[in-house]
Design a protein around this motif. Structure first.
Motif, PDB file in Angstrom:
ATOM      1  N   PRO A 152      43.283  46.320  31.853  1.00 27.16           N
ATOM      2  CA  PRO A 152      43.641  45.088  31.134  1.00 27.16           C
ATOM      3  C   PRO A 152      44.755  44.276  31.792  1.00 27.16           C
ATOM      4  O   PRO A 152      44.853  43.075  31.567  1.00 27.16           O
ATOM      5  CB  PRO A 152      44.071  45.606  29.756  1.00 27.16           C
ATOM      6  CG  PRO A 152      43.393  46.928  29.608  1.00 27.16           C
ATOM      7  CD  PRO A 152      43.349  47.502  30.980  1.00 27.16           C
ATOM      8  N   GLY A 153      45.584  44.905  32.614  1.00 26.26           N
ATOM      9  CA  GLY A 153      46.658  44.167  33.268  1.00 26.26           C
ATOM     10  C   GLY A 153      46.234  43.459  34.542  1.00 26.26           C
ATOM     11  O   GLY A 153      47.048  42.792  35.186  1.00 26.26           O
ATOM     12  N   LEU A 154      44.960  43.582  34.904  1.00 27.80           N
ATOM     13  CA  LEU A 154      44.457  42.993  36.141  1.00 27.80           C
ATOM     14  C   LEU A 154      43.951  41.574  35.876  1.00 27.80           C
ATOM     15  O   LEU A 154      43.195  41.338  34.929  1.00 27.80           O
ATOM     16  CB  LEU A 154      43.325  43.864  36.694  1.00 27.80           C
ATOM     17  CG  LEU A 154      42.792  43.532  38.088  1.00 27.80           C
ATOM     18  CD1 LEU A 154      43.884  43.661  39.142  1.00 27.80           C
ATOM     19  CD2 LEU A 154      41.611  44.449  38.424  1.00 27.80           C
ATOM     20  N   GLU A 155      44.379  40.651  36.713  1.00 30.52           N
ATOM     21  CA  GLU A 155      43.922  39.264  36.629  1.00 30.52           C
ATOM     22  C   GLU A 155      43.111  38.956  37.878  1.00 30.52           C
ATOM     23  O   GLU A 155      43.643  38.921  38.989  1.00 30.52           O
ATOM     24  CB  GLU A 155      45.120  38.309  36.544  1.00 30.52           C
ATOM     25  CG  GLU A 155      44.743  36.837  36.548  1.00 30.52           C
ATOM     26  CD  GLU A 155      45.959  35.939  36.692  1.00 30.52           C
ATOM     27  OE1 GLU A 155      45.791  34.811  37.204  1.00 30.52           O
ATOM     28  OE2 GLU A 155      47.069  36.374  36.329  1.00 30.52           O
ATOM     29  N   ILE A 156      41.800  38.728  37.709  1.00 29.37           N
ATOM     30  CA  ILE A 156      40.905  38.520  38.847  1.00 29.37           C
ATOM     31  C   ILE A 156      40.507  37.054  38.942  1.00 29.37           C
ATOM     32  O   ILE A 156      40.145  36.428  37.944  1.00 29.37           O
ATOM     33  CB  ILE A 156      39.647  39.406  38.736  1.00 29.37           C
ATOM     34  CG1 ILE A 156      40.036  40.889  38.742  1.00 29.37           C
ATOM     35  CG2 ILE A 156      38.687  39.111  39.887  1.00 29.37           C
ATOM     36  CD1 ILE A 156      38.860  41.827  38.619  1.00 29.37           C
ATOM     37  N   GLN A 157      40.561  36.527  40.153  1.00 26.38           N
ATOM     38  CA  GLN A 157      40.109  35.162  40.430  1.00 26.38           C
ATOM     39  C   GLN A 157      38.958  35.237  41.430  1.00 26.38           C
ATOM     40  O   GLN A 157      39.087  35.847  42.483  1.00 26.38           O
ATOM     41  CB  GLN A 157      41.248  34.319  41.012  1.00 26.38           C
ATOM     42  CG  GLN A 157      42.437  34.165  40.073  1.00 26.38           C
ATOM     43  CD  GLN A 157      43.581  33.391  40.713  1.00 26.38           C
ATOM     44  OE1 GLN A 157      43.590  33.157  41.916  1.00 26.38           O
ATOM     45  NE2 GLN A 157      44.557  33.006  39.904  1.00 26.38           N
ATOM     46  N   ILE A 158      37.829  34.628  41.075  1.00 34.37           N
ATOM     47  CA  ILE A 158      36.661  34.585  41.953  1.00 34.37           C
ATOM     48  C   ILE A 158      36.581  33.188  42.551  1.00 34.37           C
ATOM     49  O   ILE A 158      36.453  32.200  41.827  1.00 34.37           O
ATOM     50  CB  ILE A 158      35.365  34.901  41.180  1.00 34.37           C
ATOM     51  CG1 ILE A 158      35.441  36.293  40.537  1.00 34.37           C
ATOM     52  CG2 ILE A 158      34.158  34.793  42.100  1.00 34.37           C
ATOM     53  CD1 ILE A 158      34.293  36.587  39.586  1.00 34.37           C
ATOM     54  N   VAL A 159      36.676  33.102  43.870  1.00 31.45           N
ATOM     55  CA  VAL A 159      36.576  31.817  44.562  1.00 31.45           C
ATOM     56  C   VAL A 159      35.211  31.765  45.231  1.00 31.45           C
ATOM     57  O   VAL A 159      34.952  32.490  46.190  1.00 31.45           O
ATOM     58  CB  VAL A 159      37.694  31.642  45.600  1.00 31.45           C
ATOM     59  CG1 VAL A 159      37.618  30.256  46.236  1.00 31.45           C
ATOM     60  CG2 VAL A 159      39.058  31.850  44.961  1.00 31.45           C
ATOM     61  N   ALA A 160      34.320  30.919  44.699  1.00 34.03           N
ATOM     62  CA  ALA A 160      32.955  30.807  45.216  1.00 34.03           C
ATOM     63  C   ALA A 160      32.866  29.582  46.117  1.00 34.03           C
ATOM     64  O   ALA A 160      32.928  28.458  45.641  1.00 34.03           O
ATOM     65  CB  ALA A 160      31.967  30.685  44.059  1.00 34.03           C
ATOM     66  N   LEU A 161      32.732  29.820  47.402  1.00 34.01           N
ATOM     67  CA  LEU A 161      32.628  28.720  48.350  1.00 34.01           C
ATOM     68  C   LEU A 161      31.587  29.050  49.416  1.00 34.01           C
ATOM     69  O   LEU A 161      31.555  30.175  49.917  1.00 34.01           O
ATOM     70  CB  LEU A 161      33.971  28.459  49.045  1.00 34.01           C
ATOM     71  CG  LEU A 161      35.077  27.810  48.212  1.00 34.01           C
ATOM     72  CD1 LEU A 161      36.344  27.693  49.042  1.00 34.01           C
ATOM     73  CD2 LEU A 161      34.664  26.424  47.724  1.00 34.01           C
ATOM     74  N   PRO A 162      30.733  28.080  49.760  1.00 33.52           N
ATOM     75  CA  PRO A 162      29.736  28.325  50.807  1.00 33.52           C
ATOM     76  C   PRO A 162      30.327  28.166  52.201  1.00 33.52           C
ATOM     77  O   PRO A 162      29.968  27.278  52.974  1.00 33.52           O
ATOM     78  CB  PRO A 162      28.681  27.250  50.506  1.00 33.52           C
ATOM     79  CG  PRO A 162      29.460  26.125  49.910  1.00 33.52           C
ATOM     80  CD  PRO A 162      30.575  26.770  49.121  1.00 33.52           C
ATOM     81  N   ARG A 163      31.270  29.022  52.531  1.00 37.73           N
ATOM     82  CA  ARG A 163      31.885  29.002  53.860  1.00 37.73           C
ATOM     83  C   ARG A 163      32.646  30.305  54.066  1.00 37.73           C
ATOM     84  O   ARG A 163      32.787  31.107  53.145  1.00 37.73           O
ATOM     85  CB  ARG A 163      32.839  27.805  54.028  1.00 37.73           C
ATOM     86  CG  ARG A 163      34.053  27.841  53.101  1.00 37.73           C
ATOM     87  CD  ARG A 163      35.050  26.777  53.515  1.00 37.73           C
ATOM     88  NE  ARG A 163      36.181  26.665  52.617  1.00 37.73           N
ATOM     89  CZ  ARG A 163      37.239  27.467  52.632  1.00 37.73           C
ATOM     90  NH1 ARG A 163      37.293  28.461  53.486  1.00 37.73           N
ATOM     91  NH2 ARG A 163      38.233  27.287  51.794  1.00 37.73           N
ATOM     92  N   VAL A 164      33.178  30.487  55.271  1.00 37.36           N
ATOM     93  CA  VAL A 164      33.964  31.675  55.596  1.00 37.36           C
ATOM     94  C   VAL A 164      35.404  31.455  55.136  1.00 37.36           C
ATOM     95  O   VAL A 164      35.958  30.361  55.285  1.00 37.36           O
ATOM     96  CB  VAL A 164      33.935  31.947  57.113  1.00 37.36           C
ATOM     97  CG1 VAL A 164      34.806  33.137  57.467  1.00 37.36           C
ATOM     98  CG2 VAL A 164      32.501  32.177  57.581  1.00 37.36           C
ATOM     99  N   PHE A 165      36.023  32.482  54.565  1.00 39.26           N
ATOM    100  CA  PHE A 165      37.392  32.383  54.065  1.00 39.26           C
ATOM    101  C   PHE A 165      38.393  32.719  55.169  1.00 39.26           C
ATOM    102  O   PHE A 165      38.136  33.555  56.027  1.00 39.26           O
ATOM    103  CB  PHE A 165      37.604  33.334  52.880  1.00 39.26           C
ATOM    104  CG  PHE A 165      37.016  32.817  51.609  1.00 39.26           C
ATOM    105  CD1 PHE A 165      37.800  32.184  50.672  1.00 39.26           C
ATOM    106  CD2 PHE A 165      35.661  32.937  51.362  1.00 39.26           C
ATOM    107  CE1 PHE A 165      37.257  31.692  49.507  1.00 39.26           C
ATOM    108  CE2 PHE A 165      35.100  32.450  50.201  1.00 39.26           C
ATOM    109  CZ  PHE A 165      35.899  31.823  49.276  1.00 39.26           C
TER     110      PHE A 165
END
Length: 301
Positions: free
Chosen positions: A119-132
């Motif tokens: 529950p203490g974890l905050e996840i962000q999903i960044v969806a991009l059609p390219r290389v990070f």
């Protein structure tokens, strides 16, 4: 004396190369970010950035400060990891970069399970059609469809996945039966915009026998919605098909592709037990979800 919070702002500007970009990540306005940088420069008695039309580039003093600021960041992260490990759970923020097929059809379920367990974890999903770009800390870890050839990175293969040619039942009902590759001629193909394909593993056109893409998008979900609307036929991830019951596979024995997902992390993160354990949990979740969705498709077929 240098304030850690000012060092955190310094790192954000160094990675974003702009005050506004750093501010978005820090949830501060650009003017505040600028004042914090000016305060840090005054405290150190050195200019840290050089402003140009392209943004904020590190000055010589900034380049010398950067590795020390990163070490301080890692030390604080290590302290948080130690406390979290003692409690037996993950906490803090985790940003995952991924191509939009994975981000839309796999990561929501996988990350929901991780958040439920921690529950203490905050996840962000960044969806991009390219290389990070992990060196600029666009993400803590990234998923890619091919392993990078260069960079200070650690790379781990997660799983294979399969793709097939598909179309909607309504589209197929309006056209002659497709019984062989020869029957594919004349059909509109839906796929990627050719000059926006960011990885050779996403170039599916050849397997369809078509020379052009009649309806194209750089987004996997847009392509899937066009197929669902009966606009043509195209290559689809098997793990996405359970989300599109209107679609059926075409010539599955003849037109089939296998690709892989790779988990990529910055080399310096190998020292982070927290990120190592999160990477393992993420990999296990993705493997299970791909297997579950592909098994569902086999059962439905």
């Amino acid at each position: 004396m240098v304030d850690w919070d000012d060092l955190r702002v310094f790192l954000a500007v160094a990675r974003a190369e702009s005050l506004s970009g750093a501010g978005r990540g820090l949830k501060l306005d650009a003017a505040t970010v600028g004042r914090r940088i000016a305060r840090l420069e005054a405290a150190l008695g050195a200019q840290l950035f050089v402003k140009s039309p392209q943004g904020y580039a590190l000055a010589d003093a900034g380049a010398r400060l950067l590795p020390h600021a990163e070490q301080a960041e890692q030390a604080l992260a290590g302290a948080a990891e130690a406390l979290g490990a003692a409690a037996g759970h993950f906490s803090g923020q985790l940003r995952i970069g991924a191509p939009d097929g994975c981000a839309n059809y796999l990561l929501p379920q996988v990350c929901a399970a991780l958040c439920d367990a921690h529950p203490g974890l905050e996840i962000q999903i960044v969806a991009l059609p390219r290389v990070f770009n992990l060196s600029k800390r666009e993400a803590d870890m990234a998923i890619a469809v091919s392993p990078p050839a260069a960079g200070r990175l650690t790379v781990q293969k997660l799983t294979d996945y399969r793709l097939h040619l598909a179309a909607s039942r309504a589209y197929l009902a309006r056209h002659a039966a497709i019984n062989s590759r020869a029957d594919l001629a004349g059909h509109r193909v839906i796929g990627y915009i050719p000059d926006m394909i960011f990885d050779k593993e996403l170039d599916y056109l050849g397997v369809t026998g078509a020379e052009t893409v009649g309806l194209a998008s750089n987004s996997v979900p847009v392509q899937l919605m066009a197929l669902r609307a009966g606009a043509g036929l195209g290559i689809v991830h098997d793990f996405a098909l359970p989300f599109a019951p209107e679609l059926v596979r075409i010539l599955p024995a003849e037109v089939s592709l296998t690709r892989a997902f790779w988990l990529i992390r910055h080399a310096d993160d190998r020292r982070s037990d927290r990120l190592g354990r999160l990477a393992e949990a993420l990999g296990q979740g993705i493997r299970r979800e791909v297997a579950r969705l592909e098994a569902y498709l086999v059962q439905e077929g």
